[in-house]
Design a protein around this motif. Structure first.
Motif, mmCIF file in Angstrom:
data_model
loop_
_atom_site.group_PDB
_atom_site.id
_atom_site.type_symbol
_atom_site.label_atom_id
_atom_site.label_comp_id
_atom_site.label_asym_id
_atom_site.label_seq_id
_atom_site.Cartn_x
_atom_site.Cartn_y
_atom_site.Cartn_z
ATOM 1 N N LEU A 240 -3.096 94.070 -17.147
ATOM 2 C CA LEU A 240 -3.350 95.135 -16.185
ATOM 3 C C LEU A 240 -2.791 94.774 -14.809
ATOM 4 O O LEU A 240 -2.439 95.659 -14.033
ATOM 5 C CB LEU A 240 -4.847 95.429 -16.095
ATOM 6 N N LEU B 56 -6.720 99.118 -23.049
ATOM 7 C CA LEU B 56 -6.348 97.730 -23.306
ATOM 8 C C LEU B 56 -7.493 97.032 -24.029
ATOM 9 O O LEU B 56 -8.649 97.460 -23.934
ATOM 10 C CB LEU B 56 -6.046 97.017 -21.985
ATOM 11 N N LEU C 263 0.639 96.280 -13.966
ATOM 12 C CA LEU C 263 0.771 97.726 -13.772
ATOM 13 C C LEU C 263 0.812 98.036 -12.285
ATOM 14 O O LEU C 263 -0.061 97.612 -11.527
ATOM 15 C CB LEU C 263 -0.404 98.451 -14.433
ATOM 16 N N ALA D 41 -1.331 107.213 -20.490
ATOM 17 C CA ALA D 41 -2.086 105.966 -20.580
ATOM 18 C C ALA D 41 -1.785 105.209 -21.868
ATOM 19 O O ALA D 41 -1.695 103.978 -21.855
ATOM 20 C CB ALA D 41 -3.575 106.239 -20.460
ATOM 21 N N THR D 42 -1.612 105.918 -22.986
ATOM 22 C CA THR D 42 -1.307 105.224 -24.238
ATOM 23 C C THR D 42 0.071 104.574 -24.191
ATOM 24 O O THR D 42 0.244 103.445 -24.649
ATOM 25 C CB THR D 42 -1.369 106.172 -25.440
ATOM 26 N N GLN D 43 1.047 105.280 -23.626
ATOM 27 C CA GLN D 43 2.401 104.715 -23.536
ATOM 28 C C GLN D 43 2.424 103.511 -22.594
ATOM 29 O O GLN D 43 3.071 102.493 -22.883
ATOM 30 C CB GLN D 43 3.388 105.770 -23.040
ATOM 31 N N VAL D 44 1.721 103.604 -21.479
ATOM 32 C CA VAL D 44 1.679 102.504 -20.518
ATOM 33 C C VAL D 44 0.975 101.294 -21.128
ATOM 34 O O VAL D 44 1.433 100.159 -20.989
ATOM 35 C CB VAL D 44 0.994 102.946 -19.207
ATOM 36 N N ALA D 45 -0.134 101.515 -21.832
ATOM 37 C CA ALA D 45 -0.861 100.420 -22.465
ATOM 38 C C ALA D 45 -0.005 99.721 -23.520
ATOM 39 O O ALA D 45 -0.031 98.497 -23.647
ATOM 40 C CB ALA D 45 -2.157 100.926 -23.080
ATOM 41 N N THR D 46 0.777 100.492 -24.266
ATOM 42 C CA THR D 46 1.675 99.912 -25.267
ATOM 43 C C THR D 46 2.728 99.029 -24.611
ATOM 44 O O THR D 46 3.014 97.922 -25.085
ATOM 45 C CB THR D 46 2.355 101.030 -26.078
ATOM 46 N N VAL E 36 -5.793 103.489 -18.246
ATOM 47 C CA VAL E 36 -5.039 102.429 -18.927
ATOM 48 C C VAL E 36 -5.954 101.249 -19.233
ATOM 49 O O VAL E 36 -5.870 100.654 -20.313
ATOM 50 C CB VAL E 36 -3.827 101.990 -18.075
ATOM 51 N N LYS E 37 -6.842 100.914 -18.312
ATOM 52 C CA LYS E 37 -7.765 99.799 -18.528
ATOM 53 C C LYS E 37 -8.633 100.044 -19.758
ATOM 54 O O LYS E 37 -8.925 99.123 -20.521
ATOM 55 C CB LYS E 37 -8.653 99.604 -17.301
ATOM 56 N N ILE F 123 -5.281 106.714 -13.094
ATOM 57 C CA ILE F 123 -4.383 106.129 -14.094
ATOM 58 C C ILE F 123 -4.803 104.703 -14.424
ATOM 59 O O ILE F 123 -4.810 104.300 -15.591
ATOM 60 C CB ILE F 123 -2.924 106.202 -13.609
#
Length: 149
Positions: free
Chosen positions: A118, A108, A121, A29-34, A104-105, A100
């Motif tokens: 979002l 953000l 994604l 989640a941190t990598q996707v948010a970045t 991720v939400k 997921i």
């Protein structure tokens, strides 16, 4: 030195694909948010929409650490009596995309731009996805779950 402010012509939205097999939920989640925010780009500005499109595949094979299988994910429809409560074990079997998306939400920022980011994604439970014409770059997450080894 002047502060750089990206113009709309300077912004580009790249496509990345991430395989979630045996990756811990929080690390994913941190990598996707970045990537969604565009913080990996040198032209990042918090107020500008410089984010990327992210495709996550194999969401059903994600690793949950600790006692998360007994934990519950809450959501509300906004209607009276619309509180929904699902356990992570249920969601992992039936709708792993929701796990997921909610993780991720939460990572953000809480503003108008987060809804736009979002929206970029795409999460799929299996291996197949319809975004091959966009030629997404593979984004590798090195740290996998210790239980998977």
């Amino acid at each position: 030195m002047k502060t750089f402010t990206p113009k709309p012509a300077d912004l580009s939205h790249d496509w990345y694909i991430i395989d979630a097999t045996d990756v811990v939920l929080g690390r994913l989640a941190t990598q996707v948010a970045t990537l969604l925010r565009g913080k990996n780009k040198p032209t990042f500005a918090p107020h500008a929409d410089s984010g990327n499109f992210v495709v996550v595949i194999n969401a059903s094979k994600i690793a949950l650490t600790g006692d998360k299988m007994g934990k519950e994910l809450y959501s509300h429809s906004g209607r009276p009596g619309g509180l929904r409560r699902d356990s992570y074990a249920e969601l992992l079997a039936n709708k792993p995309e929701r796990i997921i998306m909610s993780a991720v939400k939460g990572m953000l920022p809480k503003n108008r731009l987060a809804k736009v980011q979002l929206g970029r994604l795409r999460v799929f439970a299996g291996e197949e996805h319809p975004h091959t014409p966009q030629k997404p770059q593979v984004f590798e997450i090195a740290q996998v779950s210790q239980q998977a080894k």
